[in-house]
Design an enzyme around this catalytic site. Structure first.
Site, PDB file in Angstrom:
ATOM      1  N   LYS A  87       0.844  -1.204   0.000  1.00  0.00           N
ATOM      2  CA  LYS A  87       0.000   0.000   0.000  1.00  0.00           C
ATOM      3  C   LYS A  87       0.880   1.255   0.000  1.00  0.00           C
ATOM      4  CE  LYS A  87      -1.818   1.457   4.079  1.00  0.00           C
ATOM      5  NZ  LYS A  87      -1.502   2.861   4.424  1.00  0.00           N
ATOM      6  N   ASN A  88       1.900   1.250   0.861  1.00  0.00           N
ATOM      7  CA  ASN A  88       2.673   2.478   1.055  1.00  0.00           C
ATOM      8  C   ASN A  88       3.710   2.731  -0.029  1.00  0.00           C
ATOM      9  OD1 ASN A  88       1.081   2.863   3.237  1.00  0.00           O
ATOM     10  ND2 ASN A  88       2.630   2.351   4.771  1.00  0.00           N
TER      11      ASN A  88
ATOM     12  N   CYS B 119      -5.244  11.854  12.914  1.00  0.00           N
ATOM     13  CA  CYS B 119      -5.999  10.595  12.943  1.00  0.00           C
ATOM     14  C   CYS B 119      -5.758   9.944  14.306  1.00  0.00           C
ATOM     15  CB  CYS B 119      -5.555   9.674  11.803  1.00  0.00           C
ATOM     16  SG  CYS B 119      -3.860   9.185  11.962  1.00  0.00           S
TER      17      CYS B 119
ATOM     18  N   ARG C 127      -0.651  14.583  12.683  1.00  0.00           N
ATOM     19  CA  ARG C 127       0.141  14.162  11.519  1.00  0.00           C
ATOM     20  C   ARG C 127       0.616  15.429  10.788  1.00  0.00           C
ATOM     21  NH1 ARG C 127      -1.346   8.857  10.229  1.00  0.00           N
ATOM     22  NH2 ARG C 127       0.494   8.749   8.919  1.00  0.00           N
TER      23      ARG C 127
ATOM     24  N   ASP D 195       4.428   0.437  12.228  1.00  0.00           N
ATOM     25  CA  ASP D 195       3.216  -0.178  11.664  1.00  0.00           C
ATOM     26  C   ASP D 195       3.052  -1.627  12.085  1.00  0.00           C
ATOM     27  OD1 ASP D 195       3.239   1.575   8.468  1.00  0.00           O
ATOM     28  OD2 ASP D 195       2.761   2.176  10.513  1.00  0.00           O
TER      29      ASP D 195
ATOM     30  N   ARG E 189      -8.911  -0.333   4.744  1.00  0.00           N
ATOM     31  CA  ARG E 189      -8.032   0.686   4.141  1.00  0.00           C
ATOM     32  C   ARG E 189      -6.703   0.060   3.738  1.00  0.00           C
ATOM     33  NH1 ARG E 189      -6.412   5.005   7.854  1.00  0.00           N
ATOM     34  NH2 ARG E 189      -5.028   5.282   6.095  1.00  0.00           N
TER      35      ARG E 189
HETATM   36  C1  EPZ Z   1       4.082   6.770   6.541  1.00  0.00           C
HETATM   37  O1  EPZ Z   1       3.306   7.796   7.118  1.00  0.00           O
HETATM   38  C2  EPZ Z   1       3.146   5.576   6.430  1.00  0.00           C
HETATM   39  N1  EPZ Z   1       2.022   5.935   5.566  1.00  0.00           N
HETATM   40  C3  EPZ Z   1       2.665   5.199   7.828  1.00  0.00           C
HETATM   41  O2  EPZ Z   1       1.889   4.036   7.680  1.00  0.00           O
HETATM   42  C4  EPZ Z   1       3.862   4.866   8.698  1.00  0.00           C
HETATM   43  O3  EPZ Z   1       3.410   4.584   9.999  1.00  0.00           O
HETATM   44  C5  EPZ Z   1       4.813   6.060   8.721  1.00  0.00           C
HETATM   45  O4  EPZ Z   1       5.193   6.418   7.377  1.00  0.00           O
HETATM   46  C6  EPZ Z   1       6.084   5.770   9.496  1.00  0.00           C
HETATM   47  O5  EPZ Z   1       6.748   4.684   8.916  1.00  0.00           O
HETATM   48  C7  EPZ Z   1       2.199   5.910   4.238  1.00  0.00           C
HETATM   49  O6  EPZ Z   1       3.267   5.605   3.733  1.00  0.00           O
HETATM   50  C8  EPZ Z   1       0.992   6.283   3.415  1.00  0.00           C
HETATM   51  P1  EPZ Z   1       6.226  10.015   8.518  1.00  0.00           P
HETATM   52  P2  EPZ Z   1       3.892   9.316   7.123  1.00  0.00           P
HETATM   53  O7  EPZ Z   1       6.163  11.289   7.748  1.00  0.00           O
HETATM   54  O8  EPZ Z   1       4.663   9.540   5.876  1.00  0.00           O
HETATM   55  C9  EPZ Z   1       6.642  13.256  11.897  1.00  0.00           C
HETATM   56  C10 EPZ Z   1       0.005   2.697   7.825  1.00  0.00           C
HETATM   57  O9  EPZ Z   1      -0.357   2.061   8.805  1.00  0.00           O
HETATM   58  N2  EPZ Z   1       6.478  14.243  10.811  1.00  0.00           N
HETATM   59  O10 EPZ Z   1       7.323   9.044   8.222  1.00  0.00           O
HETATM   60  O11 EPZ Z   1       2.765  10.222   7.437  1.00  0.00           O
HETATM   61  C11 EPZ Z   1       5.393  12.415  12.136  1.00  0.00           C
HETATM   62  O12 EPZ Z   1       4.485  13.076  13.012  1.00  0.00           O
HETATM   63  C12 EPZ Z   1       0.481   4.124   7.972  1.00  0.00           C
HETATM   64  O13 EPZ Z   1       0.114   2.238   6.659  1.00  0.00           O
HETATM   65  C13 EPZ Z   1       6.725  15.579  11.071  1.00  0.00           C
HETATM   66  O14 EPZ Z   1       7.052  15.955  12.191  1.00  0.00           O
HETATM   67  O15 EPZ Z   1       4.845   9.244   8.369  1.00  0.00           O
HETATM   68  C14 EPZ Z   1       5.959  11.172  12.766  1.00  0.00           C
HETATM   69  O16 EPZ Z   1       6.179  11.389  14.140  1.00  0.00           O
HETATM   70  C15 EPZ Z   1       0.173   4.665   9.345  1.00  0.00           C
HETATM   71  N3  EPZ Z   1       6.579  16.489  10.063  1.00  0.00           N
HETATM   72  C16 EPZ Z   1       7.307  11.008  12.056  1.00  0.00           C
HETATM   73  O17 EPZ Z   1       7.616  12.295  11.508  1.00  0.00           O
HETATM   74  C17 EPZ Z   1       6.218  16.117   8.792  1.00  0.00           C
HETATM   75  O18 EPZ Z   1       6.114  16.986   7.898  1.00  0.00           O
HETATM   76  C18 EPZ Z   1       7.287   9.998  10.918  1.00  0.00           C
HETATM   77  O19 EPZ Z   1       6.205  10.363  10.085  1.00  0.00           O
HETATM   78  C19 EPZ Z   1       5.971  14.741   8.547  1.00  0.00           C
HETATM   79  C20 EPZ Z   1       6.103  13.819   9.570  1.00  0.00           C
END
Ligand code: EPZ
Length: 420
Positions: free
Chosen positions: A22-23, A117, A122, A308, A400
Protein backbone atom coordinates in the site's frame (compact mmCIF):
# COMPACT_ATOMS: atom_id res chain seq x y z
CA UNK A 1 -21.46 -0.85 9.03
CA UNK A 2 -19.67 -4.15 8.38
CA UNK A 3 -18.37 -6.25 11.26
CA UNK A 4 -15.97 -9.20 11.46
CA UNK A 5 -17.10 -12.17 13.58
CA UNK A 6 -14.25 -14.44 14.71
CA UNK A 7 -14.44 -17.80 16.51
CA UNK A 8 -11.05 -18.15 18.23
CA UNK A 9 -8.85 -21.11 19.12
CA UNK A 10 -8.06 -22.47 15.63
CA UNK A 11 -4.44 -23.02 14.61
CA UNK A 12 -3.63 -21.58 11.19
CA UNK A 13 -2.06 -23.84 8.58
CA UNK A 14 -1.41 -23.60 4.86
CA UNK A 15 -0.06 -20.96 2.48
CA UNK A 16 -1.04 -17.29 2.38
CA UNK A 17 0.23 -14.82 -0.22
CA UNK A 18 1.22 -11.21 0.37
CA UNK A 19 -0.32 -8.48 -1.81
CA UNK A 20 1.41 -5.40 -3.22
CA UNK A 21 2.58 -2.69 -0.84
CA UNK A 22 0.00 0.00 0.00
CA UNK A 23 2.67 2.48 1.06
CA UNK A 24 4.70 1.96 -2.13
CA UNK A 25 1.65 2.06 -4.41
CA UNK A 26 0.31 5.37 -3.05
CA UNK A 27 3.21 7.65 -4.15
CA UNK A 28 3.90 5.61 -7.31
CA UNK A 29 0.29 6.03 -8.50
CA UNK A 30 0.60 9.79 -7.92
CA UNK A 31 3.90 9.97 -9.81
CA UNK A 32 2.49 8.00 -12.76
CA UNK A 33 -0.61 10.21 -12.91
CA UNK A 34 0.94 13.68 -12.55
CA UNK A 35 4.66 13.64 -13.50
CA UNK A 36 4.19 12.42 -17.09
CA UNK A 37 1.70 12.93 -19.94
CA UNK A 38 2.10 9.33 -21.10
CA UNK A 39 -0.02 6.38 -19.86
CA UNK A 40 1.38 3.83 -17.40
CA UNK A 41 0.50 0.30 -16.23
CA UNK A 42 1.07 -0.68 -12.59
CA UNK A 43 0.98 -4.36 -11.54
CA UNK A 44 0.64 -6.12 -8.17
CA UNK A 45 -1.53 -3.20 -6.99
CA UNK A 46 -3.57 -4.26 -3.92
CA UNK A 47 -7.36 -3.76 -3.88
CA UNK A 48 -7.60 -1.35 -0.92
CA UNK A 49 -9.91 1.47 0.15
CA UNK A 50 -6.96 3.90 0.47
CA UNK A 51 -5.96 3.32 -3.15
CA UNK A 52 -9.56 3.67 -4.31
CA UNK A 53 -9.78 7.00 -2.45
CA UNK A 54 -6.52 8.18 -4.02
CA UNK A 55 -7.80 7.24 -7.49
CA UNK A 56 -10.92 9.38 -6.89
CA UNK A 57 -8.68 12.32 -5.89
CA UNK A 58 -6.67 11.86 -9.10
CA UNK A 59 -9.82 11.53 -11.22
CA UNK A 60 -10.79 14.89 -9.74
CA UNK A 61 -7.61 16.20 -11.41
CA UNK A 62 -8.71 14.82 -14.79
CA UNK A 63 -6.90 11.47 -14.74
CA UNK A 64 -8.54 8.20 -15.81
CA UNK A 65 -7.63 5.08 -13.82
CA UNK A 66 -8.87 1.56 -14.57
CA UNK A 67 -8.31 -1.15 -11.89
CA UNK A 68 -8.63 -4.76 -13.00
CA UNK A 69 -7.39 -7.82 -11.03
CA UNK A 70 -4.34 -6.15 -9.48
CA UNK A 71 -3.43 -4.11 -12.55
CA UNK A 72 -3.98 -0.35 -12.65
CA UNK A 73 -4.03 1.35 -16.07
CA UNK A 74 -3.38 5.06 -15.80
CA UNK A 75 -4.21 7.96 -18.17
CA UNK A 76 -2.51 11.04 -16.62
CA UNK A 77 -4.22 14.24 -15.42
CA UNK A 78 -5.49 16.88 -17.85
CA UNK A 79 -2.84 19.45 -16.80
CA UNK A 80 -5.61 22.03 -16.23
CA UNK A 81 -7.04 21.25 -12.76
CA UNK A 82 -4.80 21.68 -9.74
CA UNK A 83 -7.26 21.62 -6.82
CA UNK A 84 -8.10 18.46 -4.85
CA UNK A 85 -11.53 17.97 -3.26
CA UNK A 86 -11.51 18.58 0.52
CA UNK A 87 -13.77 15.70 1.48
CA UNK A 88 -11.51 13.10 -0.15
CA UNK A 89 -8.23 14.52 1.15
CA UNK A 90 -9.72 14.72 4.65
CA UNK A 91 -10.41 10.98 4.38
CA UNK A 92 -6.88 10.03 3.55
CA UNK A 93 -3.69 11.75 4.61
CA UNK A 94 -1.64 10.28 1.77
CA UNK A 95 -3.44 12.68 -0.63
CA UNK A 96 -0.74 15.17 0.45
CA UNK A 97 1.46 13.29 -2.04
CA UNK A 98 -0.12 15.24 -4.92
CA UNK A 99 1.37 18.51 -3.62
CA UNK A 100 4.98 18.17 -4.84
CA UNK A 101 4.10 16.60 -8.20
CA UNK A 102 1.43 19.25 -9.00
CA UNK A 103 3.78 22.13 -8.16
CA UNK A 104 6.66 20.72 -10.22
CA UNK A 105 4.45 19.79 -13.19
CA UNK A 106 1.80 22.56 -13.26
CA UNK A 107 3.46 25.29 -11.17
CA UNK A 108 0.65 25.35 -8.63
CA UNK A 109 -1.46 23.21 -6.29
CA UNK A 110 -4.37 23.62 -3.88
CA UNK A 111 -4.59 20.71 -1.42
CA UNK A 112 -6.62 20.61 1.76
CA UNK A 113 -4.59 20.45 4.95
CA UNK A 114 -4.69 16.77 6.00
CA UNK A 115 -6.43 16.05 9.32
CA UNK A 116 -4.88 14.14 12.19
CA UNK A 117 -6.00 10.59 12.94
CA UNK A 118 -6.24 8.07 15.77
CA UNK A 119 -2.48 7.59 15.97
CA UNK A 120 -1.82 11.23 16.73
CA UNK A 121 -1.16 14.60 15.05
CA UNK A 122 0.14 14.16 11.52
CA UNK A 123 2.08 17.38 10.72
CA UNK A 124 3.27 18.19 7.19
CA UNK A 125 5.80 20.88 8.11
CA UNK A 126 8.67 18.90 6.57
CA UNK A 127 6.77 18.54 3.28
CA UNK A 128 6.25 22.33 3.16
CA UNK A 129 9.83 23.10 4.27
CA UNK A 130 11.21 20.98 1.43
CA UNK A 131 8.97 22.55 -1.20
CA UNK A 132 9.84 26.07 -0.01
CA UNK A 133 13.55 25.17 -0.22
CA UNK A 134 12.96 24.23 -3.89
CA UNK A 135 11.40 27.66 -4.54
CA UNK A 136 7.69 27.16 -3.81
CA UNK A 137 5.65 29.91 -2.14
CA UNK A 138 3.22 28.34 0.34
CA UNK A 139 0.10 29.96 1.81
CA UNK A 140 -2.38 28.34 4.18
CA UNK A 141 -5.90 29.65 3.56
CA UNK A 142 -9.24 28.30 4.71
CA UNK A 143 -7.82 24.88 5.58
CA UNK A 144 -6.09 24.62 2.22
CA UNK A 145 -2.41 24.63 1.27
CA UNK A 146 -1.88 26.96 -1.71
CA UNK A 147 1.47 26.29 -3.40
CA UNK A 148 2.95 28.20 -6.34
CA UNK A 149 6.27 28.03 -8.21
CA UNK A 150 7.32 29.00 -11.73
CA UNK A 151 10.30 26.68 -11.89
CA UNK A 152 11.61 24.60 -8.96
CA UNK A 153 15.39 24.92 -8.51
CA UNK A 154 17.41 22.02 -7.08
CA UNK A 155 19.09 22.57 -3.71
CA UNK A 156 20.25 20.77 -0.56
CA UNK A 157 17.42 19.93 1.89
CA UNK A 158 17.50 18.37 5.38
CA UNK A 159 14.28 16.44 6.17
CA UNK A 160 14.89 15.36 9.78
CA UNK A 161 11.93 16.05 12.09
CA UNK A 162 11.65 15.78 15.86
CA UNK A 163 10.87 12.05 15.44
CA UNK A 164 13.52 11.40 12.82
CA UNK A 165 13.11 11.10 9.06
CA UNK A 166 9.76 11.35 7.30
CA UNK A 167 8.55 8.80 4.72
CA UNK A 168 5.92 11.14 3.31
CA UNK A 169 8.12 14.23 3.11
CA UNK A 170 10.95 12.25 1.47
CA UNK A 171 8.53 10.91 -1.16
CA UNK A 172 6.93 14.31 -1.79
CA UNK A 173 10.23 16.16 -2.20
CA UNK A 174 11.74 13.41 -4.35
CA UNK A 175 8.74 13.64 -6.71
CA UNK A 176 9.03 17.44 -6.84
CA UNK A 177 12.80 17.37 -7.45
CA UNK A 178 12.77 15.03 -10.48
CA UNK A 179 11.44 17.84 -12.72
CA UNK A 180 13.27 20.69 -10.94
CA UNK A 181 16.14 22.56 -12.62
CA UNK A 182 19.51 21.33 -11.35
CA UNK A 183 20.47 18.93 -8.59
CA UNK A 184 18.69 18.28 -5.28
CA UNK A 185 20.28 16.50 -2.32
CA UNK A 186 17.96 15.25 0.42
CA UNK A 187 19.71 14.71 3.75
CA UNK A 188 18.16 12.60 6.54
CA UNK A 189 15.93 11.00 3.93
CA UNK A 190 13.68 8.09 4.95
CA UNK A 191 15.26 4.72 4.06
CA UNK A 192 12.05 2.60 3.89
CA UNK A 193 11.75 0.02 1.05
CA UNK A 194 8.72 1.97 -0.20
CA UNK A 195 10.98 4.99 -0.81
CA UNK A 196 13.37 2.75 -2.76
CA UNK A 197 10.47 1.38 -4.81
CA UNK A 198 9.31 4.93 -5.64
CA UNK A 199 12.87 5.91 -6.67
CA UNK A 200 13.11 2.81 -8.89
CA UNK A 201 9.79 3.75 -10.50
CA UNK A 202 10.90 7.36 -11.08
CA UNK A 203 14.15 6.13 -12.68
CA UNK A 204 12.13 3.83 -14.98
CA UNK A 205 10.24 7.00 -15.98
CA UNK A 206 13.58 8.55 -16.98
CA UNK A 207 14.41 10.40 -13.75
CA UNK A 208 17.92 10.41 -12.26
CA UNK A 209 17.56 9.46 -8.57
CA UNK A 210 20.45 7.88 -6.66
CA UNK A 211 20.98 6.89 -3.02
CA UNK A 212 17.38 5.85 -2.31
CA UNK A 213 17.37 3.46 0.66
CA UNK A 214 20.12 5.51 2.33
CA UNK A 215 19.86 8.76 4.31
CA UNK A 216 21.17 10.84 1.38
CA UNK A 217 19.27 10.91 -1.91
CA UNK A 218 20.55 12.84 -4.94
CA UNK A 219 18.22 13.85 -7.77
CA UNK A 220 19.36 15.43 -11.06
CA UNK A 221 16.32 17.20 -12.53
CA UNK A 222 15.16 16.19 -16.02
CA UNK A 223 12.90 17.95 -18.53
CA UNK A 224 10.22 15.31 -18.91
CA UNK A 225 9.34 11.77 -17.86
CA UNK A 226 7.69 8.89 -19.73
CA UNK A 227 5.02 6.31 -18.86
CA UNK A 228 6.10 2.97 -17.39
CA UNK A 229 4.92 -0.65 -17.00
CA UNK A 230 5.91 -1.44 -13.39
CA UNK A 231 5.32 -4.02 -10.65
CA UNK A 232 4.92 -2.85 -7.03
CA UNK A 233 6.92 -4.58 -4.23
CA UNK A 234 5.10 -6.85 -1.74
CA UNK A 235 3.66 -5.30 1.43
CA UNK A 236 6.10 -5.96 4.30
CA UNK A 237 3.54 -4.91 6.92
CA UNK A 238 0.89 -7.30 5.61
CA UNK A 239 3.58 -10.01 5.55
CA UNK A 240 4.54 -9.17 9.14
CA UNK A 241 0.89 -9.27 10.21
CA UNK A 242 0.58 -12.81 8.79
CA UNK A 243 3.80 -13.84 10.58
CA UNK A 244 2.24 -12.81 13.89
CA UNK A 245 -1.02 -14.55 12.89
CA UNK A 246 0.89 -17.82 12.50
CA UNK A 247 2.71 -17.32 15.80
CA UNK A 248 -0.25 -16.18 17.92
CA UNK A 249 -2.37 -19.19 16.87
CA UNK A 250 0.62 -21.56 17.29
CA UNK A 251 0.03 -22.44 13.68
CA UNK A 252 2.19 -23.71 10.85
CA UNK A 253 1.96 -21.45 7.78
CA UNK A 254 3.94 -20.45 4.70
CA UNK A 255 3.85 -16.78 3.68
CA UNK A 256 4.64 -16.49 -0.03
CA UNK A 257 6.46 -13.54 -1.65
CA UNK A 258 7.64 -11.93 1.59
CA UNK A 259 11.06 -10.28 1.13
CA UNK A 260 13.50 -11.10 4.00
CA UNK A 261 15.59 -7.95 3.56
CA UNK A 262 12.50 -5.77 4.20
CA UNK A 263 11.71 -7.50 7.49
CA UNK A 264 14.98 -7.96 9.40
CA UNK A 265 13.98 -6.06 12.57
CA UNK A 266 10.65 -7.90 12.87
CA UNK A 267 12.27 -11.24 12.07
CA UNK A 268 14.85 -10.68 14.82
CA UNK A 269 12.18 -9.80 17.39
CA UNK A 270 10.04 -12.82 16.52
CA UNK A 271 13.11 -15.10 16.84
CA UNK A 272 13.89 -13.59 20.27
CA UNK A 273 10.31 -14.38 21.34
CA UNK A 274 10.80 -17.97 20.18
CA UNK A 275 8.95 -18.03 16.86
CA UNK A 276 10.64 -20.17 14.21
CA UNK A 277 11.07 -18.56 10.79
CA UNK A 278 12.47 -20.61 7.93
CA UNK A 279 13.18 -18.35 4.93
CA UNK A 280 12.98 -20.11 1.58
CA UNK A 281 13.32 -18.72 -1.93
CA UNK A 282 9.67 -17.73 -2.34
CA UNK A 283 8.78 -16.75 1.21
CA UNK A 284 8.94 -17.79 4.85
CA UNK A 285 7.67 -20.76 6.88
CA UNK A 286 6.40 -19.91 10.38
CA UNK A 287 6.10 -22.40 13.25
CA UNK A 288 5.83 -21.68 16.98
CA UNK A 289 7.02 -24.07 19.66
CA UNK A 290 5.22 -23.67 22.99
CA UNK A 291 7.85 -21.73 24.86
CA UNK A 292 7.73 -17.97 24.22
CA UNK A 293 10.00 -15.41 25.88
CA UNK A 294 9.21 -11.73 26.62
CA UNK A 295 11.21 -9.07 24.74
CA UNK A 296 11.53 -5.29 24.74
CA UNK A 297 10.96 -3.48 21.44
CA UNK A 298 11.44 0.15 20.43
CA UNK A 299 9.93 1.34 17.16
CA UNK A 300 12.06 3.53 14.92
CA UNK A 301 12.66 4.60 11.34
CA UNK A 302 13.71 1.89 8.89
CA UNK A 303 15.57 -0.42 9.31
CA UNK A 304 14.52 -0.35 12.99
CA UNK A 305 11.33 -2.08 14.18
CA UNK A 306 8.41 -0.57 12.16
CA UNK A 307 5.76 1.41 14.03
CA UNK A 308 3.22 -0.18 11.66
CA UNK A 309 3.93 -3.55 13.34
CA UNK A 310 3.74 -2.22 16.93
CA UNK A 311 0.10 -3.13 17.54
CA UNK A 312 0.51 -6.58 16.00
CA UNK A 313 3.58 -7.57 18.06
CA UNK A 314 1.78 -6.29 21.18
CA UNK A 315 -0.92 -8.87 20.50
CA UNK A 316 1.66 -11.66 20.55
CA UNK A 317 3.31 -10.25 23.67
CA UNK A 318 -0.08 -10.25 25.42
CA UNK A 319 0.09 -14.05 25.31
CA UNK A 320 3.83 -14.34 26.01
CA UNK A 321 4.64 -15.21 29.66
CA UNK A 322 6.53 -12.44 31.51
CA UNK A 323 6.84 -8.70 31.04
CA UNK A 324 7.47 -7.15 27.61
CA UNK A 325 7.93 -3.43 26.97
CA UNK A 326 7.18 -1.54 23.76
CA UNK A 327 8.54 1.99 23.27
CA UNK A 328 6.76 3.88 20.49
CA UNK A 329 9.14 6.52 19.13
CA UNK A 330 7.41 7.50 15.88
CA UNK A 331 3.77 8.13 16.91
CA UNK A 332 3.80 8.45 20.75
CA UNK A 333 -0.04 8.26 20.95
CA UNK A 334 -0.26 5.06 18.89
CA UNK A 335 -1.77 2.96 21.72
CA UNK A 336 -5.51 3.08 20.97
CA UNK A 337 -5.48 -0.73 20.66
CA UNK A 338 -4.39 -1.22 24.31
CA UNK A 339 -7.85 -0.64 25.80
CA UNK A 340 -9.47 -3.02 23.31
CA UNK A 341 -6.89 -5.75 24.02
CA UNK A 342 -7.48 -5.28 27.76
CA UNK A 343 -11.21 -5.82 27.13
CA UNK A 344 -10.17 -9.25 25.85
CA UNK A 345 -8.31 -10.02 29.07
CA UNK A 346 -4.84 -8.69 28.24
CA UNK A 347 -2.82 -7.00 30.97
CA UNK A 348 -1.28 -3.92 29.34
CA UNK A 349 -0.58 -0.50 30.83
CA UNK A 350 0.69 2.66 29.12
CA UNK A 351 3.18 5.10 30.62
CA UNK A 352 4.00 7.94 28.20
CA UNK A 353 5.20 6.34 25.00
CA UNK A 354 5.87 3.01 26.71
CA UNK A 355 3.47 0.07 26.90
CA UNK A 356 4.04 -2.58 29.59
CA UNK A 357 2.62 -5.94 28.61
CA UNK A 358 2.25 -8.73 31.20
CA UNK A 359 1.57 -12.00 29.39
CA UNK A 360 -1.64 -13.88 30.26
CA UNK A 361 -2.50 -17.53 29.63
CA UNK A 362 -5.40 -16.77 27.34
CA UNK A 363 -7.53 -13.99 25.91
CA UNK A 364 -11.32 -14.17 25.77
CA UNK A 365 -13.41 -13.11 22.81
CA UNK A 366 -15.36 -9.85 23.18
CA UNK A 367 -17.08 -7.13 21.14
CA UNK A 368 -14.27 -4.66 20.22
CA UNK A 369 -13.80 -1.66 17.97
CA UNK A 370 -11.06 -0.85 15.45
CA UNK A 371 -9.70 2.68 15.91
CA UNK A 372 -7.15 2.72 13.09
CA UNK A 373 -5.67 0.41 10.50
CA UNK A 374 -3.10 -1.51 12.53
CA UNK A 375 -5.15 -1.45 15.74
CA UNK A 376 -7.83 -3.23 13.72
CA UNK A 377 -5.27 -5.77 12.56
CA UNK A 378 -4.23 -6.72 16.11
CA UNK A 379 -7.88 -7.23 17.08
CA UNK A 380 -8.17 -9.83 14.31
CA UNK A 381 -4.99 -11.54 15.57
CA UNK A 382 -6.18 -11.50 19.19
CA UNK A 383 -9.64 -12.72 18.15
CA UNK A 384 -8.15 -15.72 16.33
CA UNK A 385 -6.11 -16.65 19.44
CA UNK A 386 -8.86 -15.92 22.00
CA UNK A 387 -11.31 -18.39 23.51
CA UNK A 388 -14.82 -17.69 22.25
CA UNK A 389 -16.28 -15.17 19.82
CA UNK A 390 -14.88 -11.72 18.97
CA UNK A 391 -16.95 -9.16 17.05
CA UNK A 392 -14.95 -6.30 15.55
CA UNK A 393 -16.78 -3.13 14.48
CA UNK A 394 -15.56 -0.15 12.40
CA UNK A 395 -13.64 -2.54 10.15
CA UNK A 396 -13.50 0.10 7.41
CA UNK A 397 -10.21 1.01 9.13
CA UNK A 398 -8.93 -2.49 8.31
CA UNK A 399 -10.17 -2.41 4.72
CA UNK A 400 -8.03 0.69 4.14
CA UNK A 401 -4.85 -1.38 4.31
CA UNK A 402 -5.58 -5.13 4.06
CA UNK A 403 -6.80 -6.80 0.88
CA UNK A 404 -9.55 -9.41 1.51
CA UNK A 405 -8.05 -10.20 4.91
CA UNK A 406 -10.90 -12.45 6.09
CA UNK A 407 -10.70 -14.52 2.87
CA UNK A 408 -6.92 -14.90 3.17
CA UNK A 409 -7.13 -15.97 6.83
CA UNK A 410 -10.11 -18.28 6.26
CA UNK A 411 -8.10 -20.03 3.54
CA UNK A 412 -5.50 -20.97 6.16
CA UNK A 413 -7.98 -22.20 8.77
CA UNK A 414 -9.36 -19.16 10.59
CA UNK A 415 -13.08 -18.89 11.37
CA UNK A 416 -13.84 -15.31 10.31
CA UNK A 417 -17.09 -14.07 8.79
CA UNK A 418 -17.83 -10.54 7.52
CA UNK A 419 -21.32 -9.43 8.58
CA UNK A 420 -22.70 -6.78 6.24
C1 EPZ B 1 4.08 6.77 6.54
O1 EPZ B 1 3.31 7.80 7.12
C2 EPZ B 1 3.15 5.58 6.43
N1 EPZ B 1 2.02 5.94 5.57
C3 EPZ B 1 2.66 5.20 7.83
O2 EPZ B 1 1.89 4.04 7.68
C4 EPZ B 1 3.86 4.87 8.70
O3 EPZ B 1 3.41 4.58 10.00
C5 EPZ B 1 4.81 6.06 8.72
O4 EPZ B 1 5.19 6.42 7.38
C6 EPZ B 1 6.08 5.77 9.50
O5 EPZ B 1 6.75 4.68 8.92
C7 EPZ B 1 2.20 5.91 4.24
O6 EPZ B 1 3.27 5.61 3.73
C8 EPZ B 1 0.99 6.28 3.42
P1 EPZ B 1 6.23 10.02 8.52
P2 EPZ B 1 3.89 9.32 7.12
O7 EPZ B 1 6.16 11.29 7.75
O8 EPZ B 1 4.66 9.54 5.88
C9 EPZ B 1 6.64 13.26 11.90
C10 EPZ B 1 0.01 2.70 7.82
O9 EPZ B 1 -0.36 2.06 8.80
N2 EPZ B 1 6.48 14.24 10.81
O10 EPZ B 1 7.32 9.04 8.22
O11 EPZ B 1 2.76 10.22 7.44
C11 EPZ B 1 5.39 12.42 12.14
O12 EPZ B 1 4.48 13.08 13.01
C12 EPZ B 1 0.48 4.12 7.97
O13 EPZ B 1 0.11 2.24 6.66
C13 EPZ B 1 6.73 15.58 11.07
O14 EPZ B 1 7.05 15.96 12.19
O15 EPZ B 1 4.84 9.24 8.37
C14 EPZ B 1 5.96 11.17 12.77
O16 EPZ B 1 6.18 11.39 14.14
C15 EPZ B 1 0.17 4.67 9.34
N3 EPZ B 1 6.58 16.49 10.06
C16 EPZ B 1 7.31 11.01 12.06
O17 EPZ B 1 7.62 12.29 11.51
C17 EPZ B 1 6.22 16.12 8.79
O18 EPZ B 1 6.11 16.99 7.90
C18 EPZ B 1 7.29 10.00 10.92
O19 EPZ B 1 6.20 10.36 10.08
C19 EPZ B 1 5.97 14.74 8.55
C20 EPZ B 1 6.10 13.82 9.57
Amino acid sequence: MDKLIIQGGRRLSGTVSVSGSKNAALPIIVAATILTEQPSTLRNVPDLMDLETLCHVLEGLGARLQFEKGTLSIEPIDQKTYQTPYDLVRKMRASIYVLGPLVTKLGQAKVSFPGGCAIGPRPVDLHLKGLEALGTTIEIEGGYILAKANQLIGTEIGLKGTNGSSVGATANIMMAAVLAKGTTTIRDAACEPEIEDLANFLNEMGAQVSGAGTATITIHGTKELNGVDYTIIPDRIEAGTFMVAGAITKGNIFISNAIPKHMEALTETLCQIGVQLDWQDKGVHITTPNLLAPVNVSTGVYPKFPTDMQAQIMGLMALTPGKSIITESIFPDRFMHVSELNRMGAKISVEGNNALIYGVNSLSGAPVMASDLRAGAVLILAGMAAIGETVISRIYHIDRGYEKIEDKLTNIGADIVRQK
